[in-house]
Scaffold this active site. Structure first.
Site, PDB file in Angstrom:
ATOM      1  N   PRO A  24       4.647   2.559   2.545  1.00 10.23           N
ATOM      2  CA  PRO A  24       3.457   3.405   2.575  1.00 10.23           C
ATOM      3  C   PRO A  24       2.219   2.571   2.253  1.00 10.23           C
ATOM      4  O   PRO A  24       2.211   1.863   1.246  1.00 10.23           O
ATOM      5  CB  PRO A  24       3.735   4.438   1.473  1.00 10.23           C
ATOM      6  CG  PRO A  24       4.749   3.790   0.573  1.00 10.23           C
ATOM      7  CD  PRO A  24       5.557   2.887   1.444  1.00 10.23           C
ATOM      8  N   MET A  25       1.209   2.651   3.116  1.00 10.33           N
ATOM      9  CA  MET A  25      -0.014   1.874   2.851  1.00 10.33           C
ATOM     10  C   MET A  25      -1.257   2.675   3.216  1.00 10.33           C
ATOM     11  O   MET A  25      -1.412   3.118   4.358  1.00 10.33           O
ATOM     12  CB  MET A  25       0.037   0.541   3.597  1.00 10.33           C
ATOM     13  CG  MET A  25       0.951  -0.458   2.895  1.00 10.33           C
ATOM     14  SD  MET A  25       1.013  -2.049   3.709  1.00 10.33           S
ATOM     15  CE  MET A  25       2.130  -1.691   5.057  1.00 10.33           C
ATOM     16  N   THR A  26      -2.111   2.822   2.224  1.00  7.53           N
ATOM     17  CA  THR A  26      -3.362   3.555   2.394  1.00  7.53           C
ATOM     18  C   THR A  26      -4.290   2.770   3.307  1.00  7.53           C
ATOM     19  O   THR A  26      -4.391   1.544   3.184  1.00  7.53           O
ATOM     20  CB  THR A  26      -3.986   3.778   1.000  1.00  7.53           C
ATOM     21  OG1 THR A  26      -3.095   4.624   0.279  1.00  7.53           O
ATOM     22  CG2 THR A  26      -5.344   4.415   1.071  1.00  7.53           C
ATOM     23  N   HIS A 167       5.376  10.896  -3.913  1.00  3.04           N
ATOM     24  CA  HIS A 167       4.816   9.646  -4.458  1.00  3.04           C
ATOM     25  C   HIS A 167       4.826   9.730  -5.985  1.00  3.04           C
ATOM     26  O   HIS A 167       3.872  10.189  -6.604  1.00  3.04           O
ATOM     27  CB  HIS A 167       3.409   9.446  -3.932  1.00  3.04           C
ATOM     28  CG  HIS A 167       2.843   8.077  -4.206  1.00  3.04           C
ATOM     29  ND1 HIS A 167       3.473   7.151  -5.018  1.00  3.04           N
ATOM     30  CD2 HIS A 167       1.715   7.466  -3.749  1.00  3.04           C
ATOM     31  CE1 HIS A 167       2.748   6.041  -5.058  1.00  3.04           C
ATOM     32  NE2 HIS A 167       1.671   6.202  -4.303  1.00  3.04           N
ATOM     33  N   GLY A 168       5.932   9.260  -6.553  1.00  2.95           N
ATOM     34  CA  GLY A 168       6.066   9.292  -8.013  1.00  2.95           C
ATOM     35  C   GLY A 168       5.802   7.938  -8.635  1.00  2.95           C
ATOM     36  O   GLY A 168       6.185   7.705  -9.790  1.00  2.95           O
ATOM     37  N   ALA A 169       5.123   7.048  -7.891  1.00  3.60           N
ATOM     38  CA  ALA A 169       4.964   5.659  -8.347  1.00  3.60           C
ATOM     39  C   ALA A 169       3.499   5.314  -8.617  1.00  3.60           C
ATOM     40  O   ALA A 169       2.619   6.164  -8.546  1.00  3.60           O
ATOM     41  CB  ALA A 169       5.527   4.714  -7.281  1.00  3.60           C
ATOM     42  N   ASN A 170       3.295   4.040  -8.944  1.00  4.98           N
ATOM     43  CA  ASN A 170       1.972   3.394  -8.953  1.00  4.98           C
ATOM     44  C   ASN A 170       0.923   4.137  -9.781  1.00  4.98           C
ATOM     45  O   ASN A 170      -0.246   4.183  -9.431  1.00  4.98           O
ATOM     46  CB  ASN A 170       1.469   3.175  -7.511  1.00  4.98           C
ATOM     47  CG  ASN A 170       2.475   2.400  -6.674  1.00  4.98           C
ATOM     48  OD1 ASN A 170       3.493   1.939  -7.180  1.00  4.98           O
ATOM     49  ND2 ASN A 170       2.213   2.242  -5.394  1.00  4.98           N
ATOM     50  N   TYR A 172       0.244   7.290 -10.368  1.00  6.37           N
ATOM     51  CA  TYR A 172      -0.394   8.547  -9.949  1.00  6.37           C
ATOM     52  C   TYR A 172       0.239   9.760 -10.648  1.00  6.37           C
ATOM     53  O   TYR A 172       1.065   9.603 -11.545  1.00  6.37           O
ATOM     54  CB  TYR A 172      -0.386   8.648  -8.420  1.00  6.37           C
ATOM     55  CG  TYR A 172      -1.203   7.522  -7.823  1.00  6.37           C
ATOM     56  CD1 TYR A 172      -2.573   7.430  -8.060  1.00  6.37           C
ATOM     57  CD2 TYR A 172      -0.605   6.514  -7.078  1.00  6.37           C
ATOM     58  CE1 TYR A 172      -3.325   6.371  -7.559  1.00  6.37           C
ATOM     59  CE2 TYR A 172      -1.352   5.449  -6.574  1.00  6.37           C
ATOM     60  CZ  TYR A 172      -2.714   5.391  -6.818  1.00  6.37           C
ATOM     61  OH  TYR A 172      -3.454   4.344  -6.342  1.00  6.37           O
ATOM     62  N   ARG A 224       9.663   8.150  -4.514  1.00  5.38           N
ATOM     63  CA  ARG A 224       9.265   6.785  -4.889  1.00  5.38           C
ATOM     64  C   ARG A 224       8.860   6.752  -6.352  1.00  5.38           C
ATOM     65  O   ARG A 224       8.134   7.637  -6.812  1.00  5.38           O
ATOM     66  CB  ARG A 224       8.088   6.330  -4.020  1.00  5.38           C
ATOM     67  CG  ARG A 224       7.796   4.849  -4.160  1.00  5.38           C
ATOM     68  CD  ARG A 224       6.707   4.361  -3.203  1.00  5.38           C
ATOM     69  NE  ARG A 224       7.052   3.031  -2.709  1.00  5.38           N
ATOM     70  CZ  ARG A 224       6.195   2.050  -2.494  1.00  5.38           C
ATOM     71  NH1 ARG A 224       4.903   2.237  -2.696  1.00  5.38           N
ATOM     72  NH2 ARG A 224       6.599   0.874  -2.070  1.00  5.38           N
TER      73      ARG A 224
HETATM   74  C1  LIG Z   1      -3.279  -1.921   1.634  1.00  4.65           C
HETATM   75  C2  LIG Z   1      -2.172  -1.339   0.807  1.00  4.65           C
HETATM   76  C3  LIG Z   1      -2.149   0.020   0.570  1.00  4.65           C
HETATM   77  C4  LIG Z   1      -1.092   0.595  -0.173  1.00  4.65           C
HETATM   78  N1  LIG Z   1      -1.041   1.960  -0.299  1.00  4.65           N
HETATM   79  C5  LIG Z   1       0.052   2.543  -0.848  1.00  4.65           C
HETATM   80  C6  LIG Z   1       0.237   3.946  -0.770  1.00  4.65           C
HETATM   81  O1  LIG Z   1      -0.558   4.684  -0.172  1.00  4.65           O
HETATM   82  N2  LIG Z   1       1.346   4.455  -1.371  1.00  4.65           N
HETATM   83  C7  LIG Z   1       2.263   3.687  -2.015  1.00  4.65           C
HETATM   84  O2  LIG Z   1       3.254   4.207  -2.546  1.00  4.65           O
HETATM   85  N3  LIG Z   1       2.121   2.334  -2.069  1.00  4.65           N
HETATM   86  C8  LIG Z   1       1.072   1.747  -1.484  1.00  4.65           C
HETATM   87  N4  LIG Z   1       0.974   0.372  -1.422  1.00  4.65           N
HETATM   88  C9  LIG Z   1       2.076  -0.464  -1.978  1.00  4.65           C
HETATM   89  C10 LIG Z   1       3.047  -0.862  -0.846  1.00  4.65           C
HETATM   90  O3  LIG Z   1       3.762   0.268  -0.382  1.00  4.65           O
HETATM   91  C11 LIG Z   1       4.074  -1.928  -1.310  1.00  4.65           C
HETATM   92  O4  LIG Z   1       4.847  -1.399  -2.356  1.00  4.65           O
HETATM   93  C12 LIG Z   1       3.401  -3.216  -1.768  1.00  4.65           C
HETATM   94  O5  LIG Z   1       2.440  -3.651  -0.820  1.00  4.65           O
HETATM   95  C13 LIG Z   1       4.430  -4.353  -2.011  1.00  4.65           C
HETATM   96  O6  LIG Z   1       5.062  -4.745  -0.819  1.00  4.65           O
HETATM   97  P1  LIG Z   1       4.640  -6.111  -0.017  1.00  4.65           P
HETATM   98  O7  LIG Z   1       4.803  -7.256  -0.949  1.00  4.65           O
HETATM   99  O8  LIG Z   1       5.600  -6.143   1.159  1.00  4.65           O
HETATM  100  O9  LIG Z   1       3.215  -5.935   0.435  1.00  4.65           O
HETATM  101  C14 LIG Z   1      -0.082  -0.230  -0.726  1.00  4.65           C
HETATM  102  C15 LIG Z   1      -0.144  -1.608  -0.500  1.00  4.65           C
HETATM  103  C16 LIG Z   1      -1.140  -2.164   0.270  1.00  4.65           C
HETATM  104  C17 LIG Z   1      -1.124  -3.636   0.559  1.00  4.65           C
END
Ligand SMILES: Cc1cc2nc3c(=O)[nH]c(=O)nc-3n(C[C@H](O)[C@H](O)[C@H](O)COP(=O)(O)O)c2cc1C
Length: 368
Positions: A24-26, A167-170, A172, A224
Protein backbone atom coordinates in the site's frame (compact mmCIF):
# COMPACT_ATOMS: atom_id res chain seq x y z
CA UNK A 1 11.99 -19.16 -7.48
CA UNK A 2 9.14 -21.63 -8.00
CA UNK A 3 7.28 -20.53 -4.90
CA UNK A 4 7.27 -16.84 -5.83
CA UNK A 5 5.55 -17.32 -9.14
CA UNK A 6 3.25 -20.11 -8.07
CA UNK A 7 -0.47 -19.55 -7.55
CA UNK A 8 -1.71 -19.05 -4.04
CA UNK A 9 -5.21 -19.74 -2.73
CA UNK A 10 -6.55 -17.90 0.30
CA UNK A 11 -8.57 -19.71 2.96
CA UNK A 12 -11.85 -18.41 1.56
CA UNK A 13 -11.03 -19.37 -2.00
CA UNK A 14 -9.62 -16.25 -3.73
CA UNK A 15 -6.81 -17.18 -6.10
CA UNK A 16 -3.62 -15.17 -6.64
CA UNK A 17 -1.63 -15.79 -9.82
CA UNK A 18 1.60 -15.41 -7.83
CA UNK A 19 2.74 -14.39 -4.35
CA UNK A 20 3.82 -10.84 -5.12
CA UNK A 21 1.84 -7.94 -3.74
CA UNK A 22 2.05 -4.22 -4.42
CA UNK A 23 2.54 -2.65 -0.97
CA UNK A 24 0.00 0.00 0.00
CA UNK A 25 1.43 3.38 -0.99
CA UNK A 26 -0.13 6.80 -0.60
CA UNK A 27 0.03 8.89 -3.76
CA UNK A 28 -0.94 12.38 -2.43
CA UNK A 29 -2.54 12.86 -5.84
CA UNK A 30 -6.32 12.58 -5.74
CA UNK A 31 -8.50 15.18 -7.41
CA UNK A 32 -9.35 18.18 -5.21
CA UNK A 33 -12.69 16.51 -4.40
CA UNK A 34 -10.77 13.43 -3.13
CA UNK A 35 -11.86 11.20 -6.00
CA UNK A 36 -9.29 9.12 -7.88
CA UNK A 37 -7.38 11.27 -10.37
CA UNK A 38 -6.41 10.36 -13.91
CA UNK A 39 -2.76 10.25 -12.80
CA UNK A 40 -3.61 7.75 -10.05
CA UNK A 41 -5.62 5.59 -12.43
CA UNK A 42 -2.65 5.40 -14.81
CA UNK A 43 -0.29 4.66 -11.90
CA UNK A 44 -2.43 1.80 -10.54
CA UNK A 45 -2.82 0.24 -13.97
CA UNK A 46 0.93 0.32 -14.56
CA UNK A 47 1.88 -1.02 -11.08
CA UNK A 48 -0.69 -3.83 -11.21
CA UNK A 49 1.10 -5.46 -14.14
CA UNK A 50 2.17 -8.96 -13.13
CA UNK A 51 1.31 -8.55 -9.43
CA UNK A 52 -0.73 -11.24 -7.69
CA UNK A 53 -2.46 -8.64 -5.57
CA UNK A 54 -2.46 -4.87 -5.22
CA UNK A 55 -3.19 -3.13 -1.94
CA UNK A 56 -4.29 0.45 -2.54
CA UNK A 57 -3.08 3.57 -0.81
CA UNK A 58 -4.55 4.23 2.63
CA UNK A 59 -8.13 5.28 1.92
CA UNK A 60 -9.91 7.50 4.43
CA UNK A 61 -13.13 6.21 6.00
CA UNK A 62 -14.51 9.61 7.06
CA UNK A 63 -13.67 13.31 7.13
CA UNK A 64 -11.56 13.17 10.29
CA UNK A 65 -9.70 10.14 8.95
CA UNK A 66 -7.91 12.14 6.20
CA UNK A 67 -4.22 12.18 7.17
CA UNK A 68 -2.57 13.32 3.95
CA UNK A 69 -3.22 16.02 1.44
CA UNK A 70 -5.13 14.72 -1.59
CA UNK A 71 -5.77 11.32 -0.02
CA UNK A 72 -8.52 9.26 -1.67
CA UNK A 73 -11.58 8.42 0.37
CA UNK A 74 -14.40 5.87 0.40
CA UNK A 75 -16.30 7.76 3.07
CA UNK A 76 -19.75 7.52 1.44
CA UNK A 77 -21.66 6.52 -1.68
CA UNK A 78 -20.62 9.67 -3.53
CA UNK A 79 -17.21 8.02 -3.90
CA UNK A 80 -18.51 4.74 -5.32
CA UNK A 81 -17.65 5.65 -8.89
CA UNK A 82 -14.14 6.74 -7.88
CA UNK A 83 -13.65 3.43 -6.04
CA UNK A 84 -15.03 1.51 -9.01
CA UNK A 85 -12.45 3.14 -11.29
CA UNK A 86 -9.72 2.18 -8.82
CA UNK A 87 -10.80 -1.47 -8.61
CA UNK A 88 -11.15 -1.65 -12.38
CA UNK A 89 -7.68 -0.18 -13.02
CA UNK A 90 -6.11 -2.89 -10.86
CA UNK A 91 -8.24 -5.81 -11.99
CA UNK A 92 -7.87 -4.98 -15.68
CA UNK A 93 -4.24 -6.09 -15.31
CA UNK A 94 -5.19 -9.42 -13.71
CA UNK A 95 -4.27 -8.60 -10.10
CA UNK A 96 -6.63 -8.90 -7.14
CA UNK A 97 -7.66 -5.49 -5.78
CA UNK A 98 -7.58 -4.79 -2.05
CA UNK A 99 -8.75 -1.47 -0.61
CA UNK A 100 -6.75 -0.33 2.42
CA UNK A 101 -9.10 1.29 4.96
CA UNK A 102 -7.56 4.00 7.08
CA UNK A 103 -8.08 6.59 9.79
CA UNK A 104 -5.16 8.86 10.71
CA UNK A 105 -6.31 9.75 14.23
CA UNK A 106 -3.76 11.86 16.11
CA UNK A 107 -1.20 11.60 13.27
CA UNK A 108 -3.16 14.01 11.05
CA UNK A 109 -1.40 17.22 10.17
CA UNK A 110 -3.38 20.13 11.64
CA UNK A 111 -4.91 22.52 9.16
CA UNK A 112 -4.69 20.12 6.21
CA UNK A 113 -8.47 19.96 5.81
CA UNK A 114 -11.13 22.49 6.77
CA UNK A 115 -13.30 21.59 9.79
CA UNK A 116 -11.30 18.51 10.63
CA UNK A 117 -11.07 17.28 14.19
CA UNK A 118 -7.83 15.60 15.26
CA UNK A 119 -9.08 12.68 17.35
CA UNK A 120 -7.48 9.90 19.33
CA UNK A 121 -8.43 7.26 21.92
CA UNK A 122 -7.01 9.66 24.56
CA UNK A 123 -5.73 13.23 24.46
CA UNK A 124 -2.05 12.34 24.22
CA UNK A 125 0.02 14.16 21.61
CA UNK A 126 2.01 12.09 19.12
CA UNK A 127 5.80 12.41 19.27
CA UNK A 128 5.97 14.46 16.09
CA UNK A 129 7.05 18.09 15.67
CA UNK A 130 3.82 19.00 13.94
CA UNK A 131 1.49 17.14 16.31
CA UNK A 132 -1.20 18.85 18.38
CA UNK A 133 -3.05 17.57 21.42
CA UNK A 134 -5.84 15.42 19.99
CA UNK A 135 -9.43 15.34 21.21
CA UNK A 136 -10.42 12.18 23.07
CA UNK A 137 -13.16 10.22 21.31
CA UNK A 138 -16.41 9.63 23.18
CA UNK A 139 -17.41 5.98 23.38
CA UNK A 140 -20.35 6.60 21.03
CA UNK A 141 -17.96 8.19 18.52
CA UNK A 142 -15.75 5.08 18.60
CA UNK A 143 -18.79 3.04 17.53
CA UNK A 144 -19.50 5.62 14.80
CA UNK A 145 -15.97 5.20 13.44
CA UNK A 146 -16.43 1.43 13.40
CA UNK A 147 -19.62 2.00 11.39
CA UNK A 148 -17.65 4.24 9.02
CA UNK A 149 -15.13 1.44 8.40
CA UNK A 150 -18.04 -0.90 7.65
CA UNK A 151 -19.62 1.62 5.27
CA UNK A 152 -16.33 2.01 3.39
CA UNK A 153 -15.90 -1.76 3.20
CA UNK A 154 -19.42 -2.03 1.76
CA UNK A 155 -18.43 0.54 -0.86
CA UNK A 156 -15.37 -1.61 -1.63
CA UNK A 157 -17.67 -4.60 -2.19
CA UNK A 158 -20.03 -2.60 -4.41
CA UNK A 159 -17.10 -1.13 -6.34
CA UNK A 160 -15.81 -4.59 -7.25
CA UNK A 161 -12.81 -4.92 -4.93
CA UNK A 162 -11.67 -8.44 -4.09
CA UNK A 163 -11.12 -7.50 -0.47
CA UNK A 164 -10.13 -4.92 2.12
CA UNK A 165 -7.13 -4.44 4.39
CA UNK A 166 -7.58 -2.83 7.80
CA UNK A 167 -4.69 -0.40 8.25
CA UNK A 168 -3.62 -1.24 11.79
CA UNK A 169 0.00 -0.18 11.25
CA UNK A 170 2.33 2.82 11.03
CA UNK A 171 0.97 4.64 14.11
CA UNK A 172 -2.52 5.39 12.76
CA UNK A 173 -5.84 5.06 14.60
CA UNK A 174 -6.07 1.27 14.95
CA UNK A 175 -2.56 1.21 16.35
CA UNK A 176 -3.41 4.19 18.58
CA UNK A 177 -6.12 2.07 20.18
CA UNK A 178 -3.68 -0.79 20.74
CA UNK A 179 -0.93 1.45 22.09
CA UNK A 180 -0.52 2.13 25.82
CA UNK A 181 0.98 5.47 24.75
CA UNK A 182 -2.16 6.82 23.09
CA UNK A 183 -4.87 4.76 24.76
CA UNK A 184 -5.52 5.60 28.41
CA UNK A 185 -9.26 4.94 28.19
CA UNK A 186 -11.30 3.32 30.89
CA UNK A 187 -14.28 2.22 28.80
CA UNK A 188 -14.52 -1.08 26.89
CA UNK A 189 -11.84 0.14 24.44
CA UNK A 190 -9.01 0.69 26.91
CA UNK A 191 -7.32 -0.48 30.08
CA UNK A 192 -5.76 -3.96 29.88
CA UNK A 193 -3.94 -5.16 26.78
CA UNK A 194 -7.04 -7.24 25.95
CA UNK A 195 -9.22 -4.13 26.07
CA UNK A 196 -6.77 -2.20 23.92
CA UNK A 197 -7.38 -4.88 21.27
CA UNK A 198 -11.14 -4.35 21.39
CA UNK A 199 -11.27 -1.72 18.62
CA UNK A 200 -9.38 -3.99 16.19
CA UNK A 201 -11.30 -7.08 17.25
CA UNK A 202 -14.64 -5.33 16.79
CA UNK A 203 -13.61 -4.09 13.35
CA UNK A 204 -12.57 -7.58 12.29
CA UNK A 205 -15.83 -9.04 13.60
CA UNK A 206 -17.87 -6.43 11.74
CA UNK A 207 -15.92 -7.08 8.51
CA UNK A 208 -16.62 -10.80 8.78
CA UNK A 209 -20.33 -10.11 9.33
CA UNK A 210 -20.35 -7.74 6.36
CA UNK A 211 -18.74 -10.36 4.13
CA UNK A 212 -21.32 -12.92 5.17
CA UNK A 213 -24.18 -10.56 4.42
CA UNK A 214 -23.06 -8.64 1.35
CA UNK A 215 -20.02 -10.14 -0.36
CA UNK A 216 -19.07 -13.32 -2.10
CA UNK A 217 -17.49 -15.83 0.24
CA UNK A 218 -14.02 -15.30 -1.32
CA UNK A 219 -13.96 -11.62 -0.29
CA UNK A 220 -10.56 -11.09 1.35
CA UNK A 221 -10.17 -9.55 4.80
CA UNK A 222 -6.60 -8.62 5.70
CA UNK A 223 -5.03 -6.84 8.66
CA UNK A 224 -1.78 -4.83 8.62
CA UNK A 225 0.06 -4.14 11.86
CA UNK A 226 3.34 -2.69 13.13
CA UNK A 227 4.94 -4.96 15.70
CA UNK A 228 6.49 -2.34 18.00
CA UNK A 229 6.58 1.29 19.00
CA UNK A 230 9.64 3.13 20.26
CA UNK A 231 7.61 5.27 22.70
CA UNK A 232 7.57 4.51 26.39
CA UNK A 233 5.11 3.20 27.21
CA UNK A 234 4.58 1.77 23.75
CA UNK A 235 3.57 -1.41 21.97
CA UNK A 236 6.02 -4.24 22.73
CA UNK A 237 6.60 -7.42 20.79
CA UNK A 238 4.91 -9.43 23.51
CA UNK A 239 1.79 -7.21 23.20
CA UNK A 240 1.84 -7.77 19.44
CA UNK A 241 2.16 -11.53 19.77
CA UNK A 242 -1.03 -11.47 21.86
CA UNK A 243 -2.80 -9.42 19.21
CA UNK A 244 -1.54 -11.64 16.40
CA UNK A 245 -2.65 -14.74 18.29
CA UNK A 246 -6.11 -13.23 18.63
CA UNK A 247 -6.35 -12.14 14.97
CA UNK A 248 -5.05 -15.47 13.66
CA UNK A 249 -7.92 -17.20 15.44
CA UNK A 250 -10.46 -15.14 13.47
CA UNK A 251 -11.91 -15.94 10.08
CA UNK A 252 -9.63 -13.54 8.20
CA UNK A 253 -7.52 -14.19 5.10
CA UNK A 254 -4.15 -12.72 5.92
CA UNK A 255 -1.95 -10.77 8.30
CA UNK A 256 0.52 -8.21 6.96
CA UNK A 257 3.44 -7.13 9.09
CA UNK A 258 4.71 -3.62 8.36
CA UNK A 259 8.49 -3.67 8.76
CA UNK A 260 11.18 -1.43 7.28
CA UNK A 261 13.17 -4.58 6.60
CA UNK A 262 11.86 -8.11 6.14
CA UNK A 263 14.77 -9.38 8.29
CA UNK A 264 14.13 -6.95 11.15
CA UNK A 265 14.71 -7.80 14.79
CA UNK A 266 13.27 -5.98 17.80
CA UNK A 267 13.52 -2.17 17.85
CA UNK A 268 13.01 -2.00 21.60
CA UNK A 269 15.31 -4.80 22.70
CA UNK A 270 18.56 -4.76 20.78
CA UNK A 271 19.79 -7.84 22.65
CA UNK A 272 16.98 -9.92 21.15
CA UNK A 273 18.43 -11.35 17.93
CA UNK A 274 15.49 -13.50 16.88
CA UNK A 275 13.89 -12.29 13.64
CA UNK A 276 10.41 -10.83 14.10
CA UNK A 277 9.07 -13.06 11.34
CA UNK A 278 10.13 -16.13 13.34
CA UNK A 279 8.35 -14.89 16.45
CA UNK A 280 5.22 -14.16 14.44
CA UNK A 281 5.20 -17.51 12.68
CA UNK A 282 5.61 -19.34 15.98
CA UNK A 283 2.39 -17.77 17.16
CA UNK A 284 0.48 -17.83 13.87
CA UNK A 285 1.34 -21.51 13.43
CA UNK A 286 -0.06 -21.76 9.88
CA UNK A 287 -3.48 -20.48 10.84
CA UNK A 288 -3.37 -17.54 8.37
CA UNK A 289 -0.89 -16.48 5.69
CA UNK A 290 1.60 -13.72 6.53
CA UNK A 291 2.65 -10.99 4.11
CA UNK A 292 6.16 -9.59 4.52
CA UNK A 293 7.53 -6.25 3.31
CA UNK A 294 10.57 -3.98 3.57
CA UNK A 295 13.74 -3.79 1.49
CA UNK A 296 12.68 -6.59 -0.84
CA UNK A 297 14.43 -5.59 -4.04
CA UNK A 298 15.78 -8.59 -5.97
CA UNK A 299 15.18 -12.26 -6.50
CA UNK A 300 17.66 -13.24 -3.78
CA UNK A 301 15.78 -11.13 -1.23
CA UNK A 302 12.50 -12.74 -2.20
CA UNK A 303 13.88 -16.25 -2.00
CA UNK A 304 15.44 -15.54 1.37
CA UNK A 305 12.21 -14.00 2.68
CA UNK A 306 10.18 -17.04 1.66
CA UNK A 307 12.71 -19.31 3.32
CA UNK A 308 12.27 -17.28 6.54
CA UNK A 309 8.57 -18.10 6.60
CA UNK A 310 6.59 -15.39 4.80
CA UNK A 311 3.76 -16.63 2.60
CA UNK A 312 3.48 -13.59 0.31
CA UNK A 313 5.74 -10.60 -0.22
CA UNK A 314 4.89 -6.96 -0.79
CA UNK A 315 7.03 -4.62 -2.87
CA UNK A 316 7.13 -0.90 -2.10
CA UNK A 317 9.74 1.49 -3.48
CA UNK A 318 11.18 -0.97 -5.98
CA UNK A 319 7.76 -1.18 -7.63
CA UNK A 320 7.73 2.61 -7.93
CA UNK A 321 11.18 2.90 -9.52
CA UNK A 322 10.65 -0.12 -11.78
CA UNK A 323 7.35 -0.19 -13.61
CA UNK A 324 8.13 -3.66 -14.94
CA UNK A 325 9.37 -5.13 -11.68
CA UNK A 326 7.57 -8.48 -11.72
CA UNK A 327 8.75 -9.36 -15.22
CA UNK A 328 12.30 -8.29 -14.36
CA UNK A 329 12.31 -10.39 -11.19
CA UNK A 330 10.94 -13.34 -13.12
CA UNK A 331 13.84 -13.07 -15.54
CA UNK A 332 16.30 -12.55 -12.69
CA UNK A 333 17.19 -9.10 -14.04
CA UNK A 334 18.24 -6.32 -11.67
CA UNK A 335 15.19 -4.08 -11.17
CA UNK A 336 15.55 -0.44 -12.17
CA UNK A 337 16.30 1.84 -9.17
CA UNK A 338 15.97 5.19 -10.91
CA UNK A 339 12.70 7.01 -10.21
CA UNK A 340 11.39 8.68 -13.33
CA UNK A 341 8.41 10.99 -13.53
CA UNK A 342 7.49 9.65 -16.93
CA UNK A 343 7.22 6.09 -15.56
CA UNK A 344 3.58 6.68 -14.60
CA UNK A 345 4.41 8.05 -11.13
CA UNK A 346 1.93 10.68 -9.94
CA UNK A 347 3.69 14.06 -9.65
CA UNK A 348 3.06 14.61 -5.93
CA UNK A 349 4.15 11.08 -5.09
CA UNK A 350 7.35 11.51 -7.07
CA UNK A 351 8.06 14.86 -5.38
CA UNK A 352 7.37 13.41 -1.95
CA UNK A 353 9.77 10.51 -2.49
CA UNK A 354 12.39 12.89 -3.84
CA UNK A 355 12.38 14.77 -0.53
CA UNK A 356 13.48 11.57 1.22
CA UNK A 357 16.40 11.06 -1.08
CA UNK A 358 19.21 10.79 1.52
CA UNK A 359 18.01 7.46 2.87
CA UNK A 360 17.02 6.36 -0.58
CA UNK A 361 20.45 7.12 -2.02
CA UNK A 362 21.92 4.82 0.62
CA UNK A 363 19.67 2.11 -0.75
CA UNK A 364 20.99 2.71 -4.27
CA UNK A 365 18.00 4.63 -5.58
CA UNK A 366 18.33 7.78 -7.66
CA UNK A 367 16.13 10.28 -9.50
CA UNK A 368 15.93 11.39 -13.07
C1 LIG B 1 5.38 6.69 -0.95
C2 LIG B 1 4.98 5.70 0.10
C3 LIG B 1 3.70 5.73 0.61
C4 LIG B 1 3.29 4.78 1.57
N1 LIG B 1 1.98 4.77 1.97
C5 LIG B 1 1.52 3.76 2.75
C6 LIG B 1 0.13 3.60 2.98
O1 LIG B 1 -0.71 4.33 2.46
N2 LIG B 1 -0.24 2.58 3.80
C7 LIG B 1 0.65 1.73 4.38
O2 LIG B 1 0.25 0.81 5.12
N3 LIG B 1 1.98 1.84 4.14
C8 LIG B 1 2.43 2.81 3.33
N4 LIG B 1 3.77 2.87 2.99
C9 LIG B 1 4.70 1.82 3.49
C10 LIG B 1 4.87 0.72 2.42
O3 LIG B 1 3.67 -0.02 2.28
C11 LIG B 1 6.01 -0.27 2.78
O4 LIG B 1 5.71 -0.91 3.99
C12 LIG B 1 7.36 0.43 2.89
O5 LIG B 1 7.59 1.26 1.76
C13 LIG B 1 8.53 -0.59 3.02
O6 LIG B 1 8.67 -1.37 1.85
P1 LIG B 1 9.85 -1.07 0.75
O7 LIG B 1 11.16 -1.14 1.44
O8 LIG B 1 9.64 -2.16 -0.29
O9 LIG B 1 9.58 0.30 0.18
C14 LIG B 1 4.21 3.82 2.06
C15 LIG B 1 5.52 3.83 1.56
C16 LIG B 1 5.90 4.72 0.58
C17 LIG B 1 7.29 4.64 0.01
Amino acid sequence: MNKIFKEFRFGHGALLRNRLVLAPMTTYSSNEDLTLSQEEEVYYKSRSKGMGMVITAATAVNKNAQAFKLQITARDERYLDSMRRLATAIKSEGALAILQLHHGGRMNIPGLYKNQDIVCPSCVKANRDYAVEPRELKTSEVYDIIDNFVRSAKIAIDAGFDGIELHGANTYLLQQFFSPHSNLRDDEFGGSVEKRMMFSKTLVKRMIELRKKHAKKEFIIGYRFSPEEIENPGITLSDTLLLVNELASKDIDYLHVSLGNYKATSLRDKTDKELIVKKLQNVINNRVPLIGVGHLECLNDLEEAFSLGYDMLALGLIALSDNNVVENLKNNLEPNKVFRREDQLPTNMYNRIKKWDDSLLDRGYSFE
